[in-house]
Design an enzyme around this catalytic site. Structure first.
Site, PDB file in Angstrom:
ATOM      1  N   ASP A 150      -0.268  -6.751  -2.606  1.00 34.71           N
ATOM      2  CA  ASP A 150       0.481  -5.596  -3.096  1.00 34.71           C
ATOM      3  C   ASP A 150       1.974  -5.803  -2.860  1.00 34.71           C
ATOM      4  O   ASP A 150       2.391  -6.096  -1.739  1.00 34.71           O
ATOM      5  CB  ASP A 150      -0.011  -4.338  -2.365  1.00 34.71           C
ATOM      6  N   HIS A 151       2.772  -5.640  -3.905  1.00 32.42           N
ATOM      7  CA  HIS A 151       4.227  -5.798  -3.813  1.00 32.42           C
ATOM      8  C   HIS A 151       4.612  -7.113  -3.150  1.00 32.42           C
ATOM      9  O   HIS A 151       5.384  -7.156  -2.190  1.00 32.42           O
ATOM     10  CB  HIS A 151       4.859  -4.616  -3.072  1.00 32.42           C
ATOM     11  N   GLU A 201       5.916  -6.081 -12.021  1.00 30.10           N
ATOM     12  CA  GLU A 201       6.523  -4.751 -11.968  1.00 30.10           C
ATOM     13  C   GLU A 201       7.890  -4.729 -12.635  1.00 30.10           C
ATOM     14  O   GLU A 201       8.681  -5.664 -12.504  1.00 30.10           O
ATOM     15  CB  GLU A 201       6.661  -4.263 -10.520  1.00 30.10           C
ATOM     16  N   HIS A 273       1.604   3.239  -9.220  1.00 34.06           N
ATOM     17  CA  HIS A 273       1.760   3.157  -7.770  1.00 34.06           C
ATOM     18  C   HIS A 273       2.073   4.544  -7.217  1.00 34.06           C
ATOM     19  O   HIS A 273       2.493   5.441  -7.943  1.00 34.06           O
ATOM     20  CB  HIS A 273       2.894   2.194  -7.409  1.00 34.06           C
ATOM     21  N   GLY A 274       1.872   4.711  -5.907  1.00 36.08           N
ATOM     22  CA  GLY A 274       2.203   5.993  -5.287  1.00 36.08           C
ATOM     23  C   GLY A 274       1.264   7.103  -5.695  1.00 36.08           C
ATOM     24  O   GLY A 274       1.689   8.222  -6.005  1.00 36.08           O
ATOM     25  N   GLY A 275      -0.050   6.812  -5.709  1.00 33.95           N
ATOM     26  CA  GLY A 275      -1.025   7.792  -6.175  1.00 33.95           C
ATOM     27  C   GLY A 275      -1.232   8.977  -5.250  1.00 33.95           C
ATOM     28  O   GLY A 275      -1.805   9.992  -5.647  1.00 33.95           O
ATOM     29  N   ASN A 295      -2.889   3.168  -7.324  1.00 37.87           N
ATOM     30  CA  ASN A 295      -2.799   2.709  -5.942  1.00 37.87           C
ATOM     31  C   ASN A 295      -2.773   3.885  -4.971  1.00 37.87           C
ATOM     32  O   ASN A 295      -2.025   4.845  -5.161  1.00 37.87           O
ATOM     33  CB  ASN A 295      -1.533   1.882  -5.742  1.00 37.87           C
ATOM     34  N   ASN A 297      -2.603   4.590  -0.715  1.00 42.14           N
ATOM     35  CA  ASN A 297      -2.427   4.048   0.626  1.00 42.14           C
ATOM     36  C   ASN A 297      -2.131   5.168   1.623  1.00 42.14           C
ATOM     37  O   ASN A 297      -2.870   5.392   2.575  1.00 42.14           O
ATOM     38  CB  ASN A 297      -1.305   3.005   0.651  1.00 42.14           C
ATOM     39  N   THR A 298      -1.046   5.900   1.381  1.00 36.24           N
ATOM     40  CA  THR A 298      -0.601   6.930   2.323  1.00 36.24           C
ATOM     41  C   THR A 298      -1.681   7.962   2.594  1.00 36.24           C
ATOM     42  O   THR A 298      -1.869   8.391   3.741  1.00 36.24           O
ATOM     43  CB  THR A 298       0.664   7.628   1.788  1.00 36.24           C
TER      44      THR A 298
END
Length: 353
Positions: A150-151, A201, A273-275, A295, A297-298
């Site tokens: 990722d990234h 990206e 990203h940042g779902g 995506n 994560n948080t």
């Protein structure tokens, strides 16, 4: 320095592949009896690791379960079926086990995301590959699983190719578009040689750093087309999305930008990203407009932290052997599973394996 290293790598691969194609295969097998022709390869084990030389192009593949599927086919299927596959980032054994078990229970394809920081925390990419491959075997995981950087930086991408990841993301969004194109183009060739998938990206994703909140950049649709036309497998484009928690004054996703990108990139799966924290109706609209990978994560981190905090604050770690890590981490583990289940249901990937 990175460009010089990669150019030399590509040059050597090309030279040796060409030499192999000019060799007489039967004579080579007579000289090296350990070579076995099977499944389109000449197979050999080197220091306990199985490799195969492809008969069609002379490229060498590592055959010990590059973990596991690349993400291309699962995302093409998702786009055609109007659902999205979740990428859930892993941070340790608990995270990996929770996500894999949930995917298996829900019969959902899944992408395990690994940031460069998490990869270092877990001692390195080879450790991650070994953990994932071993866990899939021991837990009898049969749903499609991709292990995805990722990234990734340019050097990070090369390390994950070597380690045995099945998919990588090159984040060249912070480079001028010409440099992003050049580096992405080189990686397209490298991943093709290894049967991997590549995400690129355009337009950096927003986020919070030192108390300063960025609103999230919107990518230029024409630049998205430039990158998409290089032969990547899926594209992450900034549409106002943010890593981490979304601020109260967030303006939402730019569906106008997403629609313009979709029209120019055609059938290519798009990535959000940042779902974490994006309202369900926005998620569903994004999927309708071509997003096939989301995506997360948080949100898993927050769920894990809240459940673990509750366990400690209730004093359960001081009851009997509540301090045992297997008991101490269990509430967080179950919280991750619940979060992943909720997201898979929202994304529509349940029973799509």
């Amino acid at each position: 320095m990175a460009e010089e290293r990669t150019s030399n790598y590509i040059k050597l691969c090309d030279e040796w592949a060409e030499k192999f194609l000019q060799m007489e295969k039967k004579e080579l097998m007579n000289r090296l009896p350990e070579l076995k022709e099977e499944d389109g390869y000449l197979k050999i084990t080197h220091f306990g690791v199985p490799f195969g030389i492809r008969l069609d192009n002379g490229r060498i593949d590592r055959l010990d379960g590059r973990a596991k599927a690349n993400a291309t086919e699962m995302l093409k299927k998702a786009k055609a079926g109007h659902y999205a596959v979740g990428q859930f980032n892993i941070n340790n054994l608990e995270w990996t086990k929770a996500i894999l078990l949930t995917a298996q229970e829900l019969n959902s394809p899944v992408i395990l995301g690994v940031s460069e920081g998490a990869g270092k925390y877990m001692t390195g990419y080879k450790t991650v590959v070994g953990m994932v491959n071993g866990m899939m075997e021991e837990l009898n995981i049969t749903v499609p699983v991709a292990l995805h950087l990722d990234h990734g930086s340019y050097e990070g991408c090369l390390k994950c190719v070597e380690a045995g990841f099945s998919s990588i993301m090159f984040d060249g969004s912070h480079y001028p578009i010409e440099e992003n194109v050049a580096k992405t183009k080189e990686l397209v060739k490298i991943v093709a040689e290894h049967g991997m998938s590549l995400e690129a990206e355009v337009g950096s994703i927003g986020g919070e750093e030192d108390g300063v909140v960025g609103m999230g950049e919107c990518a230029d649709p024409q630049e998205c087309k430039m990158i998409a036309d290089l032969g990547i497998d899926f594209l992450a484009a900034g549409i106002g999305n943010i890593h981490g928690k979304y601020p109260a004054n967030w303006k939402g996703l730019s569906f106008e930008t997403l629609d313009a990108i979709q029209k120019l990139t055609g059938e290519m799966p798009l990535v959000l990203h940042g779902g974490t924290g994006i309202p369900a109706d926005m998620i569903k609209k994004a999927i309708d407009l071509g997003v096939s990978k989301i995506n997360v994560n948080t949100e898993c981190q927050l769920s894990f932290a809240a459940a673990t905090r509750k366990y400690i604050e209730e004093g359960k770690d001081q009851q009997g052997k509540g301090y045992d890590p297997r008991k101490l981490l269990a509430p967080g583990f179950e919280a991750i599973k619940a979060t992943v289940k909720e997201k898979m249901e929202l994304f529509g990937s349940v029973n799509k394996a």
